[in-house]
Design an enzyme around this catalytic site. Sequence first.
Site, PDB file in Angstrom:
ATOM      1  N   CYS A 282       0.813  -1.221   0.000  1.00 17.82           N
ATOM      2  CA  CYS A 282       0.000   0.000   0.000  1.00 17.82           C
ATOM      3  C   CYS A 282       0.845   1.269   0.000  1.00 17.82           C
ATOM      4  O   CYS A 282       0.413   2.300  -0.513  1.00 17.82           O
ATOM      5  CB  CYS A 282      -0.990  -0.007   1.158  1.00 17.82           C
ATOM      6  SG  CYS A 282      -0.260   0.214   2.811  1.00 17.82           S
ATOM      7  N   ASP A 283       2.062   1.239   0.539  1.00 21.01           N
ATOM      8  CA  ASP A 283       2.935   2.422   0.514  1.00 21.01           C
ATOM      9  C   ASP A 283       3.123   2.933  -0.909  1.00 21.01           C
ATOM     10  O   ASP A 283       3.254   4.144  -1.147  1.00 21.01           O
ATOM     11  CB  ASP A 283       4.326   2.098   1.063  1.00 21.01           C
ATOM     12  CG  ASP A 283       4.339   1.232   2.297  1.00 21.01           C
ATOM     13  OD1 ASP A 283       3.391   0.457   2.476  1.00 21.01           O
ATOM     14  OD2 ASP A 283       5.315   1.315   3.060  1.00 21.01           O
ATOM     15  N   ALA A 284       3.144   2.000  -1.848  1.00 19.59           N
ATOM     16  CA  ALA A 284       3.407   2.339  -3.244  1.00 19.59           C
ATOM     17  C   ALA A 284       2.366   3.306  -3.800  1.00 19.59           C
ATOM     18  O   ALA A 284       2.646   4.046  -4.755  1.00 19.59           O
ATOM     19  CB  ALA A 284       3.444   1.075  -4.095  1.00 19.59           C
ATOM     20  N   LEU A 285       1.187   3.345  -3.204  1.00 18.99           N
ATOM     21  CA  LEU A 285       0.125   4.199  -3.712  1.00 18.99           C
ATOM     22  C   LEU A 285       0.388   5.673  -3.408  1.00 18.99           C
ATOM     23  O   LEU A 285      -0.269   6.557  -3.958  1.00 18.99           O
ATOM     24  CB  LEU A 285      -1.221   3.758  -3.148  1.00 18.99           C
ATOM     25  CG  LEU A 285      -1.625   2.323  -3.516  1.00 18.99           C
ATOM     26  CD1 LEU A 285      -2.980   1.982  -2.925  1.00 18.99           C
ATOM     27  CD2 LEU A 285      -1.632   2.121  -5.027  1.00 18.99           C
ATOM     28  N   PHE A 286       1.324   5.948  -2.531  1.00 15.44           N
ATOM     29  CA  PHE A 286       1.820   7.315  -2.324  1.00 15.44           C
ATOM     30  C   PHE A 286       3.008   7.582  -3.223  1.00 15.44           C
ATOM     31  O   PHE A 286       3.165   8.673  -3.770  1.00 15.44           O
ATOM     32  CB  PHE A 286       2.235   7.493  -0.861  1.00 15.44           C
ATOM     33  CG  PHE A 286       2.835   8.836  -0.547  1.00 15.44           C
ATOM     34  CD1 PHE A 286       2.030   9.866  -0.068  1.00 15.44           C
ATOM     35  CD2 PHE A 286       4.194   9.095  -0.707  1.00 15.44           C
ATOM     36  CE1 PHE A 286       2.568  11.111   0.244  1.00 15.44           C
ATOM     37  CE2 PHE A 286       4.742  10.330  -0.405  1.00 15.44           C
ATOM     38  CZ  PHE A 286       3.922  11.343   0.072  1.00 15.44           C
TER      39      PHE A 286
END
Length: 1022
Positions: A165-169
């Site tokens: 989910c970090d990748a979505l930032f």
Amino acid sequence: MLFELKKSIRFLLFALFFFSNVKAQQDNQSINPVSVRNEMQRVADWQIEHFKDIYSDRKKPHHIADWTNGAFYVGMLKYAEIAKDDRYWNWLRKIGEEQNWKLHHRKYMADDHTIGQMHLELFRKFGDSTMLKPTKEGIDYVINNPSTQPITLDNYKHVERWTWCDALFMGPPVWAKLAKITGEQKYNDFMMKEYEASRAHLFDEEESLFYRDNSYIGKLDHGKKIFWSRGNGWVFGGLTLLMDEYEPGSKEYEYFKAIYLKMAKKLIEIQTPEGHWVMSLLGQDVYPTPETSGTSFFTFGLAWGVNHGLLDKAIYSPHIEKAWNCLRSHITKEGMLGYVQPIGAAPGSAWADKTEVYGSGAFLAAGSEVYKMVGGQPIFQIQNPDFVKSPKTGMTRQHWIDAAKYLLKGAFSYVKNYDDPLKFPKMGTVSYPKDGRQSPVEKLEGLCRTLFVAAPLLKENPNLEINGIKIAEYYRKNIVNLIDENHPSYIPMKKGDWPGQTLVEFGALSVSMFMIPEIIWDPLTKAQQDKLAKTMISYGDGNTVPSNWKFFNIFILSYFKEKGYQVNEKLLEDYLNKSLEHYREDGWYNDNPAFDYYSMWAFQMYGPVWSKYFGDKHYPEIAEKFKKNFLPVEANYPYMFSKDGKMIMWGRSITYRFASISSFPLMSYYEKDLPNANWGGLRGTSSAVLLQFLQHPEFRKDDIPTLGFYGGFEPSTQSYSCRGSVFWMGKAFLSLFSPADSKFWNEEENGGVWDKELKNAPTTNHFYKNSEIMVTNYPSIGASEIRAWCNVPQKGIKESFRSSENYNKLSYNSEFTWQADNSEGTAAMNYVFKTKQADHPFESGHVYNFKKFEKGVYYRKLIAEYVDNASIQLADIPIENGVLRVDKMEGKTAFDFTLGHYALPHINGFISKTIRKINKEEVQIIDNGNYQLALVPIQGWKASQAITSTGIHPETKESTVINVSGSYDPADKNKVYVTAMLWKKSGIPFTDAELSVVKKVKVSKEKVTVTNADNSKTEIVY
């Protein structure tokens, strides 16, 4: 089982210790944009200084293109927008140059794309294609060679897609920015497809939160699903970055908005009472330690939603404020944000003395939106400050030009075509217009006053354009509209004796026509010139107000005489001589009936300008008198400003603000007559006052300066003002007509009198005999203070502002802006009488008569208007760190009264209150983190209290003041009340010695003798 019990006990002990302390710190903390920006600067500066430190137990510092730093850059970009100068933009630019504007080394990895957000935002600011090209090439490679890996992370086997989910930032905002910059839909299409794949995989519809990656799906921690705080913070913050790139209503915007709203609703449900979010969002009972990176991202996202109208402010702002106060409670005194969880992928540990760069970035992002939420506006930012020529402010003549453009661009944001008037949104209830009849004059004010700002810019560049409008052409056309009977802006010939506000504005227009005739007069046709002259002369040739208004007649008549028109020269000369009669020596003019800044932004500005452009040629003897009156300003007026260059809030029309320094640059007209002038000091003060307002977060609203001092403030607004009135401050920019090679613009900036005459000096008084004004300088805190007098009653007066807080304070100080009166009778730097009249229960002192200045004591008499035969003999004695008051009550009947110290705004969100016992008397002390004030009741007083009020201070919503109360009875022996009103910068508490100002007071029939702490004696003879 034993392990779980021990863990629970540890949690309880920690919670009792930690949260009780945090709660105590956060109680009653309000938020204002000044404090938000200050906290952001502290964190930004600390992180830059420690940029190369080692974090998260790594063996070496993070690579400049690492995702950790990339997240920091995102926050720094947002802080750079509201910082006072461009140093943060330049720092980011150097990072990009060092990286050659490339993404990090892994072609597909979202973490390595994060720095692309910085590259693209810098491209938007500077327009340099080299900042864009490498990022575009890197993303183009991915789009042309899409990864075939699955959407599951699988223990980091698959990192080419957004599988955590970090990748979505980290990744999607780069794609969205590229789409908007290039206009190419392919970036949107690819990003939306990949984002939906990640959302479908990781978003829990039941909890409206994201799993960090597939390894946490189905896993429980103490029986609860595991949703990592920072992981969800990455997503939530990233959603705002994405929505920023799309128009509301677009399919992309609405897609992200739906996710955002679900998360926002959930987040306020699971926020802790202390304001943070725990590391496992559903595990408040397991993870007591605060964590600031996730909390910062949530604060950022929620505040963004309020600012963009997606979230109900009434519901969400209390949660945001609580979160912000929690975050700032974890900033060390050095500026480090503590309790940032180290690099990880799941709930873990955080410590008060450890941080990470991405935490600082998240905090800066949060601050940028909280700043806006509490009223912070875009400020004037200095580009390329010159700290060699101007070591105090960085301001040069070019920066003054930039500042003028900043103001003028705001004004012209309301002009879409050449017929649009310079008419701005009404503010508050005091100002006009109150009916449609005032509309032509309101538009006239906007036109003529903004021309003060525009005139020097047009002198430099006659072809100036703003927002596609040719500025010279605009003013010429709208001046002609004034004489067009069929135009809404038409101003008819004067009718009757009263010239009204139109006289003022035509006077201002005449000043600008003197300065740039080739721009706004010469291009007019002869018929237009004749008609304009006839209209303006009809106002100039007649009655006026017996104050500085005479100059408006003077400028109108002078200009048209210069242009060959027949004018009333007898009236012109009469008004010139009558204006000179207002002079009271030492540079001060009285504006009838009071002294205020009109002495400097009116008389001492109009006199030199009139002399230069007309008087020296036509009335040299009168011009010489104006010059003689003007020259003492250089020696006396600088003492009115603080060490760091702040002006004092004092007198009516304070909304004109930095017009107060108009006279300083005009001294360039008389360089030869001022061989010893400190030109660098004069410019330093002038620039500092300019920045005092232009860089205040609440100075503007709706792109226009507010009606107030810093932000909007009704008690300091007069009914003769409309929103365009504020551009009277544009007089300061007439400084740009001073020669570019003058000493004012070229000598090295310095601290003026504070670096020379006041250096190592004790508290110093400057008393001006004929004006009966006293200016005091306090080197202990770098403050300037003024005492004057005004004796205008309230009963039956038409202009109520004459007896208001603008004039009725015992003194006015550069460090302590005045607090307004309220219906509860709270006193602030004034006496308040209790009147026993139901319709007027409290009377703030306002009828002052000056008596004398003798042996360091300033004497006045304060007369009550609503209490029969009541008065107070006032004796002010400035001392090292405050004022000693020795005041004598007089009256034939008994009355009650209070005395107030200066008020402190809750500028840092809080006020600490302490009570000390000094010589058996109760001493109240208040501290707002910048200053601490103490009020020592030495003799006569019954009680003291610290009173917090709302909505009556010009700087913050809440403010606190110390009051002492007393009762007078003619039969009592004691009629003398002795008070020490002390101040000190925050940090080191008052010592008992500092609070013990007086050893003994002896009252006799003839005098009062005060034995001071150092055994010296002061005699008071009223």
